[in-house]
Design an enzyme around this catalytic site. Sequence first.
Site, PDB file in Angstrom:
ATOM      1  N   TRP A 211      -3.236  12.870 -14.081  1.00 16.39           N
ATOM      2  CA  TRP A 211      -2.211  11.923 -13.625  1.00 16.39           C
ATOM      3  C   TRP A 211      -1.345  11.548 -14.818  1.00 16.39           C
ATOM      4  O   TRP A 211      -1.583  12.050 -15.922  1.00 16.39           O
ATOM      5  CB  TRP A 211      -2.876  10.700 -12.978  1.00 16.39           C
ATOM      6  N   ASP A 212      -0.355  10.667 -14.598  1.00 14.49           N
ATOM      7  CA  ASP A 212       0.493  10.345 -15.760  1.00 14.49           C
ATOM      8  C   ASP A 212      -0.184   9.356 -16.705  1.00 14.49           C
ATOM      9  O   ASP A 212       0.380   8.995 -17.729  1.00 14.49           O
ATOM     10  CB  ASP A 212       1.907   9.893 -15.344  1.00 14.49           C
ATOM     11  N   TRP A 213      -1.390   8.946 -16.381  1.00 12.47           N
ATOM     12  CA  TRP A 213      -2.195   8.130 -17.304  1.00 12.47           C
ATOM     13  C   TRP A 213      -3.578   8.714 -17.505  1.00 12.47           C
ATOM     14  O   TRP A 213      -4.430   8.091 -18.129  1.00 12.47           O
ATOM     15  CB  TRP A 213      -2.341   6.689 -16.804  1.00 12.47           C
TER      16      TRP A 213
ATOM     17  N   ASN B 165      -0.086   6.069  -1.062  1.00 11.76           N
ATOM     18  CA  ASN B 165       0.705   5.586  -2.182  1.00 11.76           C
ATOM     19  C   ASN B 165       1.972   6.418  -2.338  1.00 11.76           C
ATOM     20  O   ASN B 165       1.889   7.608  -2.670  1.00 11.76           O
ATOM     21  CB  ASN B 165      -0.107   5.666  -3.480  1.00 11.76           C
ATOM     22  N   GLU B 166       3.113   5.802  -2.059  1.00 11.37           N
ATOM     23  CA  GLU B 166       4.435   6.335  -2.400  1.00 11.37           C
ATOM     24  C   GLU B 166       4.855   7.585  -1.633  1.00 11.37           C
ATOM     25  O   GLU B 166       5.840   8.228  -1.990  1.00 11.37           O
ATOM     26  CB  GLU B 166       4.558   6.568  -3.923  1.00 11.37           C
TER      27      GLU B 166
ATOM     28  N   GLU C 165       4.050  -2.821  -7.450  1.00 12.53           N
ATOM     29  CA  GLU C 165       3.907  -2.024  -8.679  1.00 12.53           C
ATOM     30  C   GLU C 165       5.119  -2.254  -9.560  1.00 12.53           C
ATOM     31  O   GLU C 165       6.258  -2.205  -9.071  1.00 12.53           O
ATOM     32  CB  GLU C 165       3.845  -0.516  -8.375  1.00 12.53           C
TER      33      GLU C 165
END
Length: 881
Positions: free
Chosen positions: A193-195, A457-458, A555
């Site tokens: 993921w981006d984290w 989510n999104e 968010e």
Amino acid sequence: MIPPVDSFVCVLLCLFYGVSSEELLSLNGKWRLLNSNGSVSLPAQVPGCVHSALQQQGVILDPYFRFNDASYRWIALDNWTYTTTFTVSAELRVTQQVRLVFDGVDTVASVSLNGIVVGETDNMFRRYDFSVRHLLKDGDNVLNVALLSPLLYATERRRAHSSYRVPPECPPDVQKGECHVNFIRKEQSSFSWDWGPSFPTLGLWKGVGLEAFDALRLVQVSSVPLYNLSSSQWTVRVELLVDAVQTTDGRVTLSVPELDSEQTFLTRFQPGKNKNSFTLLISTSSRVKLWWPSGHGDQPSYHLTVRGFQDRVLVLSTESKVYFRSVELVQEPLPGSPGLSFYFRINGKPIFLKGSNWIPAHSFQDRVTPAVLRNLLQSAVDVNMNALRVWGGGVYEQDLFYDICDEMGIMVWQDFMFACAMYPTEDDFIQTVREEVVQQVQRLKSHPSVIIWSGNNENEAALATDWFDIPSSQRPTYVKDYVTLYVNNIRKIVQEEDHSRPFLVSSPTNGAESEQEGWVAANPYDPHYGDTHFYSYTLDCWDWRTFPRTRFASEYGFQSWPSFSTLQPVSIPEDWSYDSNFTSHRQHHADGNQQMLLQAGLHFNLPNSTDPLKRFTDTLYITQVMQAQCVKAQTEFYRRSRSEIIEGKGQTMGALYWQLNDIWQAPSWSSIEFGGKWKMLHYFAQSFFAAVLPVGFEDDDTLLIYAVSDLSRDLKLRAVLTVYSWTDLDPVCTLRSDLQPVTGGSAVAIYKQPVAALLAGCGHCTRLTCVLTFRLEEEGGSQQGPTNHHFLCSPRDARGLQTPNITAKVQEDPTGFSVTLHSASVAPFVWLDVGDIAGCFSSNGFLMVSENRTVSFNAWRPTSVAELSASLTVTSLRDVY
Ligand SMILES: *[C@@H]1O[C@H](CO)[C@@H](O)[C@H](O)[C@H]1NC(C)=O
Ligand SMILES: *[C@@H]1O[C@H](CO)[C@@H](O)[C@H](O)[C@H]1NC(C)=O
Ligand SMILES: *[C@@H]1O[C@H](CO)[C@@H](O)[C@H](O)[C@H]1NC(C)=O
Ligand SMILES: *[C@@H]1O[C@H](CO)[C@@H](O)[C@H](O)[C@H]1NC(C)=O
Ligand SMILES: *[C@@H]1O[C@H](CO)[C@@H](O)[C@H](O)[C@H]1NC(C)=O
Ligand SMILES: *[C@@H]1O[C@H](CO)[C@@H](O)[C@H](O)[C@H]1NC(C)=O
Ligand SMILES: *[C@@H]1O[C@H](CO)[C@@H](O)[C@H](O)[C@H]1NC(C)=O
């Protein structure tokens, strides 16, 4: 379902009236693990995963060390087989039914017992059970779980879906991840993921056991209190999911003794799995003590007992906690505004949600211990959070997570596990999702902490704003798939299974308006409706005009780096610079490291020490300062917007920043580092989420101070402003506003003055030479809420900012450890760091405007004055350039 006992322990269900047995044989403990060509063979703990087993046996090093995520990619490309051998008692073999139960298999597996395949699995989020009585034998029984590479499976499924692509095919390169995760029902962030890193796990991540029974097996019990407003009557709807050997007529008695409520029902259990529902009327509804979110009241619980009899034989018995609360999501027209409100009413009271977003606490779920969960959730309530969103790219959390949220009064916004992607809708995919949703709703719906379900989510936003370059001619196909999955299946199941809480199809969404627009709104980020996610890294975060005046911010956030003590164990000296390979390898968000410096550079000088290590640690510090200040500005904007409608926008009723916790040691939006250490942001949250908060900001060179109150009672408050010169600890002047009423649950402007006029009345202050603090006081002078501050210029431009030469003294008294600081001048962003000594300070990252200040240190492990003194460093802004 299966007690966490190590292997081969039998538990006999209590019997009072006659003979009926249910026997549980745990198969947790040591298994064998083998890769496909037999080159790796080792013992493995169940519950657990392949990566953990390899590390425990020394086959691999810490997967989080340096670049090991890339080095250990082979693990998920291989197939792995778990094997155990067990014996069963003669008693167990003569019971009527024996089920082999897996509480969680990660993910694609074929299960065989004594060489015979008993079933297959394809969904990490489901419990599986298989009928195995006929396969058990005397002596050794051999159980095999053959796991297929999740990467291979996802790729194969993608290939089989040839008619059209289901984007994104792969994550961006910067994430160093794997492709097609949307084709496998598994933690979506496990492919990167981006984290977070890419560690596509395989394993038996929850308990395994045999359940043997003669009459009934209780699979799941749920209890959902429902309040009837017109009759002021509480009922508790109890559902028993029962596995019965044969048609069984019996009686079920429900009771909540503390509320003098008991009822007996006649019922019939059909053979196989069936759900029987009963409604217990609470005869003393007026006595019911309600569950409240943290900060709004207590979290009292009651005991519910369920007993089932067949003739006079007790065939099932279970006890659980029941908490009474109601929840409504209010979406109704607002005077003076296009759009609809969007807020939660708990027990009839509108409540502002304050908190953050929760991601998986580790790549390997077997490392998420009760202590880890408790520490993170305690850290959330310690900083005045009352809500967390369990984000849809992770896992449905373990039972204990929700138990703790119930106890602590943390409201949970629960996503279903779909995130940032389109999903396939093949029949077998839909079928496995349907079972997942049924099981998860049944498992979680008894928890008062869960206040809303959200489908994904999104994914509405991804479709509406075309993240994936879908040609418009093909859009209807994707909209159809979207509606099929989230509306026609997930939403429908949730509405059948749970009448007690709202459901949203996505987050962010326009809610009722999205529904009007066929479930995919033209602009799901519309601030007039529903919730929003908002990120901007390049706009100046000190300017509140850049933030959307939303109904509900679910968010928003900014990245920062974790502390040096968190990075050190997974790196080596050559990694310790902001432009090392390590530093860019750990950054999974495109341009993330540059964005942090850019944002910090708008208001701060960037560290430029000639000592490379100091420059690196100073840079870590400045990213935390930037993040804390940015999220503070944005959160304060949302909180002060709760009572206002401006240009049709406002009445904001939620601020959940992205993100609470970290999955590894890397830069991210989190306020808590991997391992539990609080970043500066987390300390700031303690103030900006306080029940009563003064918020200061400028509008066209006029300073305004708002009093924000989440209390139930009304207050009369005045603002007290103190202006300091950067060069001097003695205040230049102090100003007081008139007392003003601040009703409970509101935000009110209580001070307004052009900055020029304010400064003209205050010595020789200019924007560059002075800084101001402000607080709220009641009539008698007692302070309400924390002291806040407002910078009249960027600290970069401040004149007279001194090196404060702060000294610190650590002491211990019967109440614990404390640190007394002594400063020679005003010091912004004073940061105390005790390295890897786990614990938290009572306050940190503060503006020091007094000669002395004492903060306490809450140690989470034994330590000493000597150890703390030796580890303590104190940094303030002037020290880094
Ligand atoms: C066996 O599998 C391991 C791990 O995937 C791999 O490194 C090794 O090359 C394989 N050995 C053979 C002989 O294929
Ligand atoms: C894993 O199993 C699949 C299916 O049997 C097979 O196609 C693949 O070659 C196996 N992978 C390895 C590394 O043996
Ligand atoms: C609520 O109570 C009223 C009055 O007793 C009754 O008419 C109504 O049916 C009840 N509603 C539900 C959903 O049970
Ligand atoms: C950093 O990575 C690049 C590209 O992978 C490599 O060429 C270089 O040698 C690495 N530098 C160090 C110091 O490891
Ligand atoms: C570092 O930056 C500060 C502030 O911009 C400047 O005053 C100082 O001269 C710089 N020091 C070095 C070594 O570049
Ligand atoms: C801090 O110490 C330095 C060096 O001794 C001194 O020049 C400076 O004036 C001190 N700062 C203050 C605010 O006293
Ligand atoms: C700060 O502490 C020092 C040392 O204990 C003391 O001498 C001084 O008076 C204190 N200053 C204030 C303003 O209380």
